[in-house]
Design an enzyme around this catalytic site. Structure first.
Site, PDB file in Angstrom:
ATOM      1  N   ASP A  85       1.693  19.998 -14.604  1.00  0.00           N
ATOM      2  CA  ASP A  85       3.136  19.344 -15.154  1.00  0.00           C
ATOM      3  C   ASP A  85       4.137  20.531 -15.357  1.00  0.00           C
ATOM      4  O   ASP A  85       3.866  21.714 -14.649  1.00  0.00           O
ATOM      5  CB  ASP A  85       2.763  18.784 -16.600  1.00  0.00           C
ATOM      6  CG  ASP A  85       3.829  17.457 -16.674  1.00  0.00           C
ATOM      7  OD1 ASP A  85       4.981  17.682 -17.137  1.00  0.00           O
ATOM      8  OD2 ASP A  85       3.465  16.384 -16.309  1.00  0.00           O
ATOM      9  N   ASP A  86       5.057  20.422 -16.108  1.00  0.00           N
ATOM     10  CA  ASP A  86       6.325  21.403 -16.261  1.00  0.00           C
ATOM     11  C   ASP A  86       5.751  22.630 -16.572  1.00  0.00           C
ATOM     12  O   ASP A  86       4.457  22.772 -17.135  1.00  0.00           O
ATOM     13  CB  ASP A  86       7.293  21.141 -17.403  1.00  0.00           C
ATOM     14  CG  ASP A  86       8.452  21.513 -17.170  1.00  0.00           C
ATOM     15  OD1 ASP A  86       8.780  22.312 -16.378  1.00  0.00           O
ATOM     16  OD2 ASP A  86       9.347  20.558 -17.896  1.00  0.00           O
ATOM     17  N   LYS A 188       4.615  14.222  -9.209  1.00  0.00           N
ATOM     18  CA  LYS A 188       5.309  13.597 -10.217  1.00  0.00           C
ATOM     19  C   LYS A 188       6.946  13.955 -10.313  1.00  0.00           C
ATOM     20  O   LYS A 188       6.934  15.294 -10.328  1.00  0.00           O
ATOM     21  CB  LYS A 188       4.631  13.762 -11.691  1.00  0.00           C
ATOM     22  CG  LYS A 188       5.403  13.426 -12.919  1.00  0.00           C
ATOM     23  CD  LYS A 188       4.625  13.382 -14.120  1.00  0.00           C
ATOM     24  CE  LYS A 188       5.383  13.506 -15.265  1.00  0.00           C
ATOM     25  NZ  LYS A 188       4.600  13.666 -16.817  1.00  0.00           N
ATOM     26  N   ASP A 190      10.262  13.755 -12.340  1.00  0.00           N
ATOM     27  CA  ASP A 190      10.612  13.615 -13.553  1.00  0.00           C
ATOM     28  C   ASP A 190      12.238  13.203 -13.389  1.00  0.00           C
ATOM     29  O   ASP A 190      12.648  13.381 -12.309  1.00  0.00           O
ATOM     30  CB  ASP A 190      10.381  14.691 -14.544  1.00  0.00           C
ATOM     31  CG  ASP A 190      10.244  14.233 -15.994  1.00  0.00           C
ATOM     32  OD1 ASP A 190      10.911  13.116 -16.381  1.00  0.00           O
ATOM     33  OD2 ASP A 190       9.251  14.965 -16.701  1.00  0.00           O
ATOM     34  N   TRP A 256      10.971   6.929 -17.371  1.00  0.00           N
ATOM     35  CA  TRP A 256      10.719   6.233 -18.641  1.00  0.00           C
ATOM     36  C   TRP A 256      11.028   4.941 -18.694  1.00  0.00           C
ATOM     37  O   TRP A 256      11.728   4.656 -20.048  1.00  0.00           O
ATOM     38  CB  TRP A 256      11.289   7.245 -19.597  1.00  0.00           C
ATOM     39  CG  TRP A 256      11.489   8.562 -19.347  1.00  0.00           C
ATOM     40  CD1 TRP A 256      10.457   9.458 -19.451  1.00  0.00           C
ATOM     41  CD2 TRP A 256      12.595   9.324 -18.720  1.00  0.00           C
ATOM     42  NE1 TRP A 256      11.048  10.757 -19.059  1.00  0.00           N
ATOM     43  CE2 TRP A 256      12.135  10.659 -18.389  1.00  0.00           C
ATOM     44  CE3 TRP A 256      14.028   8.825 -18.328  1.00  0.00           C
ATOM     45  CZ2 TRP A 256      13.012  11.537 -17.908  1.00  0.00           C
ATOM     46  CZ3 TRP A 256      14.723   9.872 -17.727  1.00  0.00           C
ATOM     47  CH2 TRP A 256      14.479  10.872 -17.633  1.00  0.00           C
ATOM     48  N   GLY A 257      11.188   3.993 -17.870  1.00  0.00           N
ATOM     49  CA  GLY A 257      11.813   2.777 -18.067  1.00  0.00           C
ATOM     50  C   GLY A 257      12.996   2.397 -17.955  1.00  0.00           C
ATOM     51  O   GLY A 257      13.771   1.392 -18.042  1.00  0.00           O
ATOM     52  N   ARG A 273       6.736   5.213 -14.454  1.00  0.00           N
ATOM     53  CA  ARG A 273       6.545   5.266 -16.099  1.00  0.00           C
ATOM     54  C   ARG A 273       7.395   3.825 -16.504  1.00  0.00           C
ATOM     55  O   ARG A 273       8.766   3.711 -16.126  1.00  0.00           O
ATOM     56  CB  ARG A 273       7.178   6.306 -16.596  1.00  0.00           C
ATOM     57  CG  ARG A 273       6.257   7.528 -16.527  1.00  0.00           C
ATOM     58  CD  ARG A 273       5.356   7.643 -17.630  1.00  0.00           C
ATOM     59  NE  ARG A 273       5.884   8.003 -18.673  1.00  0.00           N
ATOM     60  CZ  ARG A 273       6.244   9.255 -19.230  1.00  0.00           C
ATOM     61  NH1 ARG A 273       5.832  10.339 -18.566  1.00  0.00           N
ATOM     62  NH2 ARG A 273       6.907   9.363 -20.132  1.00  0.00           N
ATOM     63  N   ASP A 277       7.743   9.101 -23.358  1.00  0.00           N
ATOM     64  CA  ASP A 277       6.505   9.824 -23.647  1.00  0.00           C
ATOM     65  C   ASP A 277       5.649   9.360 -24.826  1.00  0.00           C
ATOM     66  O   ASP A 277       6.028   8.962 -25.685  1.00  0.00           O
ATOM     67  CB  ASP A 277       6.681  11.457 -23.956  1.00  0.00           C
ATOM     68  CG  ASP A 277       7.256  12.064 -22.537  1.00  0.00           C
ATOM     69  OD1 ASP A 277       7.638  11.293 -21.869  1.00  0.00           O
ATOM     70  OD2 ASP A 277       7.354  13.269 -22.604  1.00  0.00           O
TER      71      ASP A 277
END
Ligand code: GLA
Length: 632
Positions: A85-86, A188, A190, A256-257, A273, A277
Site C-alpha cells: 500500500d502507500d 489499488k 486511491d 470509499w463509496g 470500496r 477505511d
C-alpha cells in the site's frame, strides 16, 4: 456535413432516429455490461501492508509476510496477492516522469544507478513463491498520506513536481511501468488526490502541493463530478487492458463509496470500496458491512463490492476477541468481499490462523456462482443472510449485531426451502449438524455469527428466483436519478474522531436495486399481494440477466405499494438477446400485478425494462418484479 456526404433528408432522419435510439439507456443491448476485464472471477484473496504497517513498509517486512503466507499454509488456502500500500514511492523523476522507488526501504529495487529503480526483482521473487504482487497508486497527482499524514515515514521527496507521484496525467506511463515492466498483478487506485488538494487547503496554500480542483466532494454527492471521476478510473482500466493483454490483473478502485461508485464501479473495475477505511472497532465493522450488505445486485464475477480489508488480528478482532473475529471473517466471506488480510502474518496466533484458514468458509466466499448473500431477515439487532451456491445448496449466516445474547428463528422461508421437508444445517465452525422442519431456534451470544451450509428441498424446484442469483443480475440502469446517502447504515465515528457534527455516509446507494426488498428496504408488495421473492427497483431501469440454460422466465409485475410516485403508469418489457419477448400493459398504482411468462430457450441475455413517462421525475416510482424466476 451529412448533406455534403450526399445523404438524402430521409437518410439523415433515419440516422438521427438511430442515434436517439442508441442514446436511450433503456434500449436493450443484448449484452452483459458489467466489467469483464481482469481476473477476479471470484473475490480476490491475499494480504495488504496497510493495516499493520501504514507507510512504514520495507522489503524485509513484505517478504517476511510473503514467506509466512507460504509457511502457514495461507497461500495454499488462497491468500496469494501480496499488496504494497502507500509508502513505496521516492519521487517522480524529472523531466521524463518515470517513478522511482525508495531503495533504502527496497534494496532489491536498486538495479543500476539511483535513478534506475525497478520492482521487477521483487515481483519475480513473489511469483517464484507462487504468489502474486500488488501495488498502490492514486487517481490524483498526490496520495492519501501526502494529503492527510504529514510527518509519517516514507512520503515522496523532492520538488513539488517530483512529489506528484499519482496517476493524474500519467496513466499510460505509470500503468505500463507498474504492470508491464515491473510485472505487478494487482493495482489499488486511491482517490485522495481527487478530493483533498483544494485551493484553501494549507498544504496547497503554502506551496507544498499543486491545487487540483476537487472532483470528489467527500461530504456531498451533489458537488462531486461523477462523470469526471468515472472517466479517470475508466482510463486506468483501458491502460490495464493494454498492458496486461492476458487479463491477469486485479483493478481495485478506492473511492470509499463516494462519487456514486455504486452505480458505475461494477462496470469499470474488479473491486470497489463501498466505504471509508475500516478500523479495528466493532462499530466501524458494522458501518463498513452495512455499505455492502444491501448491494448483492451490484456484485458479479469480475466486479465485487469491497467493504475494505480484514481487521482480523487487531483491536476488537484480536486473539482475545475470537467471537468478533469469527463474525467479521464470516460476514466478509458470505457477502463476497475480497478476503485481504491486514494483520502481520509473521506473528499470527494459531487461533486467528484457524479462523481465516477455515476451508468451508473460504469456499463459500470463492463459490463459482458468485452470488453475494442476500438479506433474508433484516433488523438493527439481528440479520440473516442467505447465499445460493453453485451446487444449489445454500450458505446462511445468522448475525447478532448487538451486546445482548438473543435467540433467532431461522425458517424454511428464509432459505426458500419447503417447510414440510427436512432441512439440514452444517455449522461451518464446529461441523455439528442440525436437522429441522419449518423452523429452528438458534441461540446467539453477543456479537456472534453462526454460519452454516444448508440443504433442503427448494420451494422453486426446477429453477432459481432472480433474487437467488444476484451474481447473474446486473442493474445496468437502476433508475436512481438523484443519488442520496443510504440512511440505514450504522454510522460510527469515522477514523478521524468525533470532529464536526456527526458521521455522514458517503455511500450514495439509497434507491439502488435490491433482491427481495424494494430499493428503500421495504417488503415487496403490489396491490396488497406480498412477494417473498423478487427484484425491487425504480422505474426507468434496465436489468441484465444471464440465462444459464433456463427455458422459461416468469414474473408478476406492478408498481409497489410503497412507491412514492402514485400517478404515473409503468410498462414492463422483457427482452431476449435484444428482441422484445413480452410487454405488460401500462400499469397504475394499486393495480393487481400482471403475469409475464416467456420462453427464453437459447437466450443468453434477458433484459428487464420498466419505464414510465414521468418527466421531470419529481418522485421515484418503485416497481416490483415479483417472483421473477428462471426455470428449466
Ligand atoms: C486511504 C485508503 C486506505 C489506504 C490509505 C493509504 O485512506 O482508503 O485503504 O490505502 O489511503 O494512505
Amino acid at each position: 456535413m451529412l448533406r455534403a456526404l450526399g445523404l438524402t433528408t430521409a437518410a439523415i432522419g433515419l440516422l438521427s432516429f438511430v442515434s436517439i435510439a442508441q442514446a436511450d439507456p433503456l434500449a436493450p443491448t443484448g449484452k452483459w455490461s458489467a466489467y469483464q476485464g481482469g481476473s477476479a472471477t471470484t473475490p480476490p484473496m491475499g494480504w495488504s501492508s496497510w493495516n499493520s504497517f501504514a507507510t512504514d513498509i520495507t522489503e524485509a517486512k513484505i517478504m517476511g509476510v510473503a514467506d509466512a503466507l507460504v509457511k502457514t499454509g495461507l497461500a495454499a488456502s488462497g491468500y496469494r496477492y501480496v499488496n504494497m500500500d502507500d509508502g513505496w514511492w521516492q519521487k517522480r523523476r524529472q523531466p521524463d516522469g518515470r517513478i522511482q522507488i525508495r531503495i533504502a526501504q527496497f534494496p532489491s529495487a536498486a538495479v543500476g544507478s539511483a535513478e534506475e529503480t525497478s520492482f521487477k526483482p521483487l515481483t519475480e521473487k513473489l511469483h517464484a513463491m507462487g504468489l502474486k504482487a500488488g501495488i498502490y497508486s492514486d487517481m490524483g497527482r498526490n496520495s492519501c498520506s501526502q494529503a492527510y499524514s504529514p510527518g509519517v515515514p516514507n512520503l515522496a521527496e523532492g520538488s513539488v513536481a517530483e512529489r506528484e507521484i499519482g496517476l493524474y496525467g500519467h496513466v499510460d506511463q505509470d500503468i505500463a511501468l507498474y504492470m508491464k515492466d515491473w510485472g505487478f498483478d494487482y493495482i489499488k487506485v486511491d482517490g485522495c488526490g481527487l478530493r483533498a488538494f483544494t485551493a484553501d487547503n494549507p498544504i496547497v496554500k503554502s506551496g507544498q502541493f499543486r491545487e487540483l480542483t476537487p472532483l470528489i466532494d467527500g461530504w456531498n454527492i451533489n458537488t462531486t463530478d461523477v462523470t469526471a471521476v468515472r472517466n479517470l478510473y475508466t482510463e486506468v482500466g483501458t491502460a490495464l487492458a493494454r498492458y496486461k493483454p492476458n487479463g491477469d490483473f486485479i483493478f481495485s478502485l478506492c473511492a470509499w463509496g463516494s462519487a456514486d461508485v455504486r452505480s458505475w464501479a461494477k462496470d469499470v473495475g474488479s473491486i470497489s470500496r463501498t466505504s471509508d477505511d475500516l478500523s479495528p472497532h466493532w462499530v466501524r465493522m458494522l458501518y463498513n458491512f452495512d455499505t455492502a450488505v444491501t448491494r448483492p445486485l451490484y456484485a458479479h464475477p469480475k466486479s465485487w463490492n469491497d467493504p475494505d480489508m480484514l481487521y482480523v488480528g487487531a483491536g476488537d478482532f484480536d486473539g482475545d476477541h475470537l467471537t468478533e473475529a469469527r463474525s467479521h471473517f464470516a460476514l466478509w466471506a458470505i457477502i463476497n468481499a475480497p478476503l485481504i488480510l491486514g494483520n502481520d502474518v509473521r506473528t499470527m496466533p494459531k487461533a486467528l490462523l484457524d479462523i481465516v484458514s477455515n476451508p468451508a468458509i473460504i469456499a463459500i466466499n470463492q463459490d463459482p456462482a458468485g452470488n453475494q448473500a442476500v438479506l433474508a431477515y433484516d433488523a438493527q439487532d439481528i440479520q440473516i443472510l442467505v447465499k445460493t451456491l453453485a451446487s444449489g445448496k445454500k450458505a446462511v449466516a445468522v448475525f447478532n449485531r448487538g451486546l445482548a445474547a438473543v435467540d433467532a428463528d431461522l425458517t424454511a422461508q428464509h432459505l426458500k426451502y419447503a417447510a414440510d421437508k427436512d432441512i439440514v444445517l452444517t455449522d461451518l465452525w464446529t461441523k455439528k449438524k442440525i436437522t429441522f422442519k419449518k423452523e429452528t431456534k438458534l441461540a446467539l451470544a453477543p456479537r456472534q455469527t453462526l454460519i452454516f451450509e444448508a440443504e433442503g428441498t427448494r420451494q422453486l424446484q426446477n429453477g432459481l428466483y432472480l433474487s437467488e442469483m444476484p451474481g447473474s443480475v446486473n442493474p445496468a440502469v437502476d433508475g436512481v436519478q438523484i443519488p442520496q446517502p443510504d440512511p440505514t447504515l450504522f454510522r460510527s465515528q469515522p477514523w478521524g474522531g468525533t470532529h464536526g457534527n456527526g458521521a455522514h455516509p458517503q455511500y450514495a446507494g439509497w434507491g439502488g436495486a435490491q433482491a427481495d426488498y424494494t430499493p428503500f428496504g421495504q417488503s415487496l408488495r403490489v396491490a396488497g399481494e406480498s412477494f417473498d421473492s423478487g427484484i425491487g427497483v425504480l422505474a426507468n431501469s434496465r436489468l441484465e440477466v444471464r440465462n444459464n440454460g433456463a427455458k422459461t422466465f416468469t414474473t408478476e409485475v406492478g408498481i409497489d405499494d410503497s412507491s412514492p410516485d402514485k400517478t404515473h403508469p409503468v410498462s414492463f418489457a422483457v427482452y431476449g438477446d435484444g428482441k422484445l419477448l413480452a410487454q405488460s400493459k401500462p400499469t397504475r398504482f394499486r393495480e393487481k400485478a400482471e403475469t409475464l411468462a416467456v420462453n427464453v430457450k437459447g437466450v443468453k441475455i434477458i433484459e428487464l425494462v420498466a419505464r414510465n413517462d414521468a418527466t421531470p421525475i419529481m418522485q421515484p416510482t418503485v416497481v416490483t418484479w415479483g417472483n421473477a424466476a428462471l426455470t428449466k
